[in-house]
Design an enzyme around this catalytic site. Sequence first.
Site, PDB file in Angstrom:
ATOM      1  N   GLU A  43     -21.819 -19.267  21.948  1.00  0.00           N
ATOM      2  CA  GLU A  43     -21.659 -19.397  20.501  1.00  0.00           C
ATOM      3  C   GLU A  43     -21.595 -20.888  20.152  1.00  0.00           C
ATOM      4  O   GLU A  43     -20.614 -21.563  20.434  1.00  0.00           O
ATOM      5  CB  GLU A  43     -20.376 -18.693  20.052  1.00  0.00           C
ATOM      6  N   THR A  76     -18.839 -20.638  13.521  1.00  0.00           N
ATOM      7  CA  THR A  76     -18.311 -21.400  12.381  1.00  0.00           C
ATOM      8  C   THR A  76     -19.317 -21.429  11.232  1.00  0.00           C
ATOM      9  O   THR A  76     -19.533 -22.450  10.583  1.00  0.00           O
ATOM     10  CB  THR A  76     -17.919 -22.836  12.795  1.00  0.00           C
ATOM     11  N   LYS A 136     -14.410 -10.067  14.214  1.00  0.00           N
ATOM     12  CA  LYS A 136     -13.654 -11.092  14.938  1.00  0.00           C
ATOM     13  C   LYS A 136     -12.220 -11.163  14.409  1.00  0.00           C
ATOM     14  O   LYS A 136     -11.999 -11.240  13.197  1.00  0.00           O
ATOM     15  CB  LYS A 136     -14.350 -12.443  14.751  1.00  0.00           C
TER      16      LYS A 136
END
Length: 216
Positions: A43, A76, A136
């Site tokens: 990620e 993000t 998440k």
Amino acid sequence: MKKEQVLARLKEDCLVAVVRAKNLEQGEKVIDAIIEGGINFIEICMTVDEGSPIDLIAAMVAKYKNNDKIVIGAGTVLDPETARMAIMAGANYVVSPGLNVETIKMCNRYRVPMLPGVMTPTEAITALEAGCDVIKVFPGNIVGPAAISSFKGPLPQGEFMPSGGVDVDNVDKWLKAGAYAVGTGSSLTKGAKTGDFAAVTAKAKEFVEAVAAARK
């Protein structure tokens, strides 16, 4: 890679490496070290200090295009514009620290898994209603592993991935609590701060072994 394949692979691997880099060169070295250690889900966060993280995604997608095990995603991601750029660069999944329904819609448009960050049942329900397959839980260090079973009590249909505060010493607790997968960042990559990429590889191997042991 199709959405269903990404989700199946994520459940199989159970482990996502969260990469924050100072620049593209460091980012590539960290990613190479992580992959050498056996972690396949990368990620790449949109917080590279120097250079474009989108460029880093594109470079890593190209570098590992012949390795079917490696799955590159974007982290993000705060808005649909960034999500689309990441997807166009080749990201196979998108992760956010928060919940933005328009970002989820953008990812659904391209059939790319979107994992929004939640802290409350209301946010989790909103994510499910928007079509998220895995949610998440962030920051994981604030709520702890018990949060997974707490979420799955009223929302047994939900799948949850904690990120933040996940370490080799507690990854088993998260998985045994019912986590779909786990995301780990600073505890995995801290060796990169001093240029010790061998330490990153070693820590990645520890994580892979810990996950395998927890799943037995």
